[in-house]
Design a protein around this motif. Structure first.
Motif, mmCIF file in Angstrom:
data_model
loop_
_atom_site.group_PDB
_atom_site.id
_atom_site.type_symbol
_atom_site.label_atom_id
_atom_site.label_comp_id
_atom_site.label_asym_id
_atom_site.label_seq_id
_atom_site.Cartn_x
_atom_site.Cartn_y
_atom_site.Cartn_z
ATOM 1 N N SER B 277 20.080 19.194 -28.767
ATOM 2 C CA SER B 277 18.642 19.088 -28.953
ATOM 3 C C SER B 277 17.934 20.289 -28.329
ATOM 4 C CB SER B 277 18.178 17.771 -28.319
ATOM 5 O OG SER B 277 16.786 17.709 -28.270
ATOM 6 N N LEU B 278 18.299 20.618 -27.097
ATOM 7 C CA LEU B 278 17.675 21.756 -26.417
ATOM 8 C C LEU B 278 17.878 23.035 -27.220
ATOM 9 C CD1 LEU B 278 16.307 23.139 -24.013
ATOM 10 C CD2 LEU B 278 18.536 23.182 -22.860
ATOM 11 N N GLU B 279 19.100 23.277 -27.679
ATOM 12 C CA GLU B 279 19.377 24.519 -28.413
ATOM 13 C C GLU B 279 18.589 24.596 -29.721
ATOM 14 O OE1 GLU B 279 23.445 25.836 -28.868
ATOM 15 O OE2 GLU B 279 24.013 24.665 -27.104
ATOM 16 N N HIS B 280 18.546 23.481 -30.449
ATOM 17 C CA HIS B 280 17.832 23.498 -31.731
ATOM 18 C C HIS B 280 16.350 23.823 -31.536
ATOM 19 C CE1 HIS B 280 21.414 22.106 -33.607
ATOM 20 N NE2 HIS B 280 21.314 20.835 -33.274
ATOM 21 N N HIS B 281 15.733 23.180 -30.547
ATOM 22 C CA HIS B 281 14.296 23.396 -30.357
ATOM 23 C C HIS B 281 14.009 24.800 -29.822
ATOM 24 C CE1 HIS B 281 13.580 19.366 -31.550
ATOM 25 N NE2 HIS B 281 14.091 18.804 -30.473
ATOM 26 N N LEU B 282 14.884 25.309 -28.957
ATOM 27 C CA LEU B 282 14.706 26.688 -28.488
ATOM 28 C C LEU B 282 14.741 27.650 -29.674
ATOM 29 C CD1 LEU B 282 16.952 26.770 -25.281
ATOM 30 C CD2 LEU B 282 14.472 27.118 -25.345
ATOM 31 N N ALA B 283 15.723 27.461 -30.554
ATOM 32 C CA ALA B 283 15.847 28.344 -31.718
ATOM 33 C C ALA B 283 14.557 28.314 -32.528
ATOM 34 C CB ALA B 283 17.037 27.914 -32.575
ATOM 35 N N SER B 284 13.985 27.130 -32.658
ATOM 36 C CA SER B 284 12.764 26.994 -33.436
ATOM 37 C C SER B 284 11.609 27.756 -32.774
ATOM 38 C CB SER B 284 12.441 25.508 -33.581
ATOM 39 O OG SER B 284 11.446 25.320 -34.528
ATOM 40 N N ILE B 285 11.575 27.736 -31.455
ATOM 41 C CA ILE B 285 10.525 28.480 -30.739
ATOM 42 C C ILE B 285 10.740 29.987 -30.884
ATOM 43 C CG2 ILE B 285 9.728 29.055 -28.392
ATOM 44 C CD1 ILE B 285 9.532 26.112 -27.862
ATOM 45 N N PHE B 286 11.998 30.426 -30.783
ATOM 46 C CA PHE B 286 12.266 31.861 -30.946
ATOM 47 C C PHE B 286 11.882 32.314 -32.355
ATOM 48 C CE2 PHE B 286 15.866 31.068 -27.694
ATOM 49 C CZ PHE B 286 14.954 31.128 -26.650
#
Lengths: 408, 408
Positions: B277-286
């Motif tokens: 979950s953390l990785e997916h949302h970070l990617a979306s922010i980047f």
């Protein structure tokens, strides 16, 4: 106690070293595990396209396995070329990418066909503990670029050992060891609940008379551990059975919270049991040998090694010679936690660590040697180690001889 | 979404630094936690001897908690001296020794009285992450030799934050976040089963419109994570509810194996969800910031950092300047696994690691600084860190600014 055979669970298993083409989407999106044509021996000739239930697992020595239950496709890439012989291929599903892409070129693949006709795809790092353990469990040669396999139905192997069952547990295959023959004695002693771990271990030793802790410490330790394991799972099964009969539904409302709490308590009891059990039985063996030792005695910085010979008072006594002290950690499984032992007593240069973990990798044992840590592995578990590792390992017998020499 | 308050779970809590008299059997077998007289404020005056249900937990940063459910005794040591005022004492039961004796002189004790009138005795190392986390959660001053306590009923605090709920989870207090208001949308999208983690995270983002990933990346990340958490537990509760209604008994035989397998699958899904979950949302922010990055791109030795800016091709290109590369690990909880990031890319001298773990101890953050690892913590979680740590921490905003500068 019937411990089961590998063939009760698996039909066949194959392995290879992974190429970038198989697991690196920057190179290929083919989703194919190459050279798996020979799986025909177990899967039969493919129809045009057959979907097979498949569990994918990424296994490391540090973290919990990453697992996904999905499917794999077994198909004939020459189905449209009726004049050529079939060319079967095994493809992983796109859904499995998050697990499969954890692996890199050079990592290890195992494809296992279960007796239940399910596939299990196992992926792990080359040179890891879990790789060495799986290769030993399935009696496979080290993987190469070619897919090679073994028919498990053909093998005439003994019942699953303690070491083998531990490795199966790591890939979430549970080998039942409960035996209701013991249930009456258990309920009479403790009722339908677990006593403290020391009392439970002692109960197991009392029921295990044909052992020789003085003459045969290694096999005695294993016999105690295995009987305690059987007793544990027998009582656990009874407790779970009772709880399941009550159920988690009352007045048409389900108790999800109660289910989570109960299942956590079961998992946590399993986790903490094994470590205590090992320590209790070791203490009993040291007592049988009349050795002076202390459990949990403090060294510097409030560190508490599992065992200190002859004890913490001697450790704190500057006049007591360094080379008369022995420090032993006990960890039923090591993983990368073996380093903790290194800081548990500065006066003892070479530390000892006893473990029940099978087939720790050469990488790890090399690092242990470099850190002056001597690993102690009960003789029956040493078979899961490579021959050059075995030459270095201490058995429990070896360790006892060392402590006796130092006490003399 | 009602997130609950600390006062929903606890009445009061006290803490002290442990003395040898309390936890070292070589010094005393009194089984007493000293100075706990003031617990009268919560427990009331003791009768001669009152037994209180008590959970004992030994908490470390490395291993699963060691937990025991037993009792504690609340009694008046001057019950036979009617002319003197009562002298209440809190004693732990002999049964709890295996847990309590894990602690040493200098370690930290917390005694919590629950709303359900149960006691929880928490023991941990001084200077550990879990100590800092618990002191922050309960808003306690650092422990001293004197037992000091806080009345939680009196406090006017906000709803439990993401950070607070994580710490409660570590002491096995589950704060329910499921919300059936979302169930219909979930079942319509996925039916009664979980989709892949990327699809689930994306679904959560779509349902969370009032956010600003460009202007407010830190609070946006938290909003996405929290909504996904609610959605996850809502669907999980539905799935468990259905399974429990079916039950684990068929034709009067219980399915213990099925229960174990199902409960393992629930626990494992919880464990792996948070990280993805953390990785997916970070990617979306980047992506929202238009940054060039790659997930899981290979560096040397087949290492795969979670995020590489601008990507693996630049990393492998010798002409690309070292100081244009940024390497970011992402771990929802760190524990001692943060060191893994250090070996994931030799060309990037200072690594970055983003975590959701609250209140990592000063010992650990000092070691991170010494290893040239910059920790990134979303601003809302930084409140659980000490002020000197906060001066050093990066927010997500800070990290984004750095990557933008390097790309410019």
């Amino acid at each position: 106690m019937k411990r089961g055979y590998l063939a009760d669970y698996f039909v066949g298993v194959g392995t290879k070293r992974l190429s970038g083409t198989e697991v690196d989407p920057a190179i290929s999106n083919g989703h194919e595990f190459q050279g798996t044509r020979i799986l025909q021996a177990f899967l039969g000739p493919p129809s045009t396209r057959r979907s097979i239930p498949c569990t994918y697992m990424w296994l490391t020595d540090e973290e919990a396995p990453v697992r996904l239950d999905a499917t794999a496709t077994w198909y004939d890439s020459r189905a449209n070329q009726p004049h050529r012989r079939p060319e079967p291929r095994l493809l992983y599903t796109a859904e499995a990418e998050p697990v499969v892409y954890q692996a890199s070129e050079g990592d290890t693949l195992l494809v296992c066909l279960g007796r239940d006709a399910r596939l299990t795809v196992l992926l792990c790092r080359a040179g890891s503990d879990i790789e060495q353990q799986l290769l030993w469990l399935f009696d496979l040669e080290p993987p190469t670029a070619q897919f090679s396999q073994r028919d498990i139905r053909e093998t005439d192997q003994g019942a699953l050992s303690f070491a083998a069952r531990q490795i199966l547990e790591a890939i979430e295959v549970e080998v039942p060891v409960a035996d209701d023959h013991w249930l009456e004695a258990l309920l009479k002693a403790f009722g339908p609940k677990f006593p403290g771990t020391a009392a439970f271990s002692s109960f197991a030793r009392d029921l295990c008379p044909e052992v020789d802790p003085k003459g045969e410490p290694d096999s005695t330790l294993m016999a105690w551990l295995e009987l305690e394991e059987t007793l544990f799972f027998t009582l656990e099964r009874h407790i779970i059975d009772e709880r399941l009969r009550t159920g988690f539904v009352a007045a048409s409302r389900t108790d999800v919270h109660g289910f989570i709490a109960f299942s956590l308590s079961v998992q946590n009891r399993r986790k903490s049991r094994a470590g205590y059990s090992l320590e209790h039985h070791l203490a009993s063996i040291f007592e049988a040998h009349g050795l002076a030792f202390e459990r949990g005695g403090r060294t510097e910085g409030n560190k508490k090694p599992d065992f200190l010979f002859p004890g913490a008072a001697a450790y704190r006594d500057d006049r007591f010679p360094d080379d008369g002290l022995t420090l032993l950690g006990a960890k039923s499984t090591c993983k990368d936690r073996w380093r903790q032992v290194l800081s548990e007593g500065a006066r003892v240069r070479r530390k000892h660590l006893v473990t029940l973990e099978p087939g720790i990798s050469r990488n790890q044992t090399d690092e242990m040697r470099a850190a002056d840590l001597q690993l102690v592995v009960p003789a029956p578990i040493q078979t899961s180690y490579l021959s050059d590792q075995r030459a270095w390992l201490f058995s429990l017998q070896d360790f006892l001889a060392l402590v006796r020499r130092r006490a003399a």
